[in-house]
Design an enzyme around this catalytic site. Structure first.
Site, PDB file in Angstrom:
ATOM      1  N   MET A  81       0.797  -1.230   0.000  1.00  0.00           N
ATOM      2  CA  MET A  81       0.000   0.000   0.000  1.00  0.00           C
ATOM      3  C   MET A  81       0.833   1.286   0.000  1.00  0.00           C
ATOM      4  O   MET A  81       0.345   2.333   0.408  1.00  0.00           O
ATOM      5  CB  MET A  81      -0.954  -0.005   1.209  1.00  0.00           C
ATOM      6  CG  MET A  81      -1.932  -1.165   1.199  1.00  0.00           C
ATOM      7  SD  MET A  81      -2.886  -1.279  -0.343  1.00  0.00           S
ATOM      8  CE  MET A  81      -4.027   0.083  -0.092  1.00  0.00           C
TER       9      MET A  81
ATOM     10  N   HIS B 186      -3.020  -4.298  -9.893  1.00  0.00           N
ATOM     11  CA  HIS B 186      -4.070  -3.349  -9.520  1.00  0.00           C
ATOM     12  C   HIS B 186      -5.418  -3.906  -9.973  1.00  0.00           C
ATOM     13  O   HIS B 186      -5.528  -4.424 -11.087  1.00  0.00           O
ATOM     14  CB  HIS B 186      -3.796  -1.992 -10.195  1.00  0.00           C
ATOM     15  CG  HIS B 186      -4.801  -0.956  -9.820  1.00  0.00           C
ATOM     16  ND1 HIS B 186      -4.826  -0.368  -8.566  1.00  0.00           N
ATOM     17  CD2 HIS B 186      -5.845  -0.439 -10.507  1.00  0.00           C
ATOM     18  CE1 HIS B 186      -5.833   0.483  -8.516  1.00  0.00           C
ATOM     19  NE2 HIS B 186      -6.464   0.456  -9.670  1.00  0.00           N
TER      20      HIS B 186
END
Ligand code: GRF
Length: 204
Positions: free
Chosen positions: A93, A111
């Site tokens: 992250m 993603h």
């Protein structure tokens, strides 16, 4: 890349993509790579325990109280310690700086959208709210810009009328596990090159 490539995987939480890569290696679907190490910036990441249960080297390198540069310095040192050539971001992250990216690793990211649509957080919810009929996932080369580097693999997923963020995320995730293995094999094959933004097959 060498005959046997050392992969370093960076995670922040659940780690299902990391486990999918590990399973692909064990099953022989990625024949010429091993997971050398897994690092998490979050000491409580469930993926760390899951990685250890698979017999992988897995460690937390938390960001607590240190600068981004210092944190990246620790990551780079750790990746060098395990002689990593290919870094796979799998639910990691944090955006990596150019300083990290200039260390000679090839860095991939996954993603949960068909980029360049819906970069950033809650990509699946963004897709539902926008009303797209096809969502999906993308494996791309990580650059300093979030979710923006050259695309290696994309896999589509149909959006259903009654999808919630959770149901769509679950179906996309299953495609992510396949996409990451495909992308790693493409990279390791040496048969592809980057031309401009395009990752494409070398002409013989
Ligand atoms: C995945 O959907 C990935 O695309 C996104 O974060 C999620 C991580 O899932 N970047 P996991 O930790 O690999 O299970």
């Amino acid at each position: 890349m060498a005959d046997m490539t050392n992969i370093g995987i960076l995670i922040s939480s659940r780690g299902s993509n990391m486990l999918a890569i590990a399973d692909s290696i064990t099953a022989g679907r990625i024949p010429n790579a091993r997971i050398a190490v897994v690092f998490s910036d979050n000491a409580d990441a469930a993926g760390l325990e899951a990685a250890k249960a698979k017999g992988l080297q897995a460690y937390a390198i938390p960001r607590n109280g240190i600068s981004r540069k210092e944190h990246e310095r620790e990551l780079v040192a750790g990746l060098h310690r395990y002689d990593v050539q290919l870094v796979c971001l799998a639910g990691y992250m944090r955006v990596l700086s150019s300083w990290f990216l200039d260390h000679g690793f090839l860095v991939l990211n996954i993603h949960p959208s068909l980029l360049p649509a819906f970069p950033g957080e809650h990509a699946q919810q963004q897709a539902i709210e926008h009303g797209v009929k096809v969502a999906g996932c993308t494996v791309h080369i990580a650059t300093e810009e979030l979710d923006a580097g050259p695309i290696i693999v994309q896999r589509p997923v149909e959006v259903l009328d009654d999808d919630t963020e959770e149901t769509l995320s679950d179906r996309i995730l299953k495609q992510e596990w396949i996409a990451y293995t495909e992308a790693i094999n493409m990279i390791l094959s040496g048969d592809y090159q980057i031309v401009g933004r395009r990752h494409q097959k070398k002409r013989s």
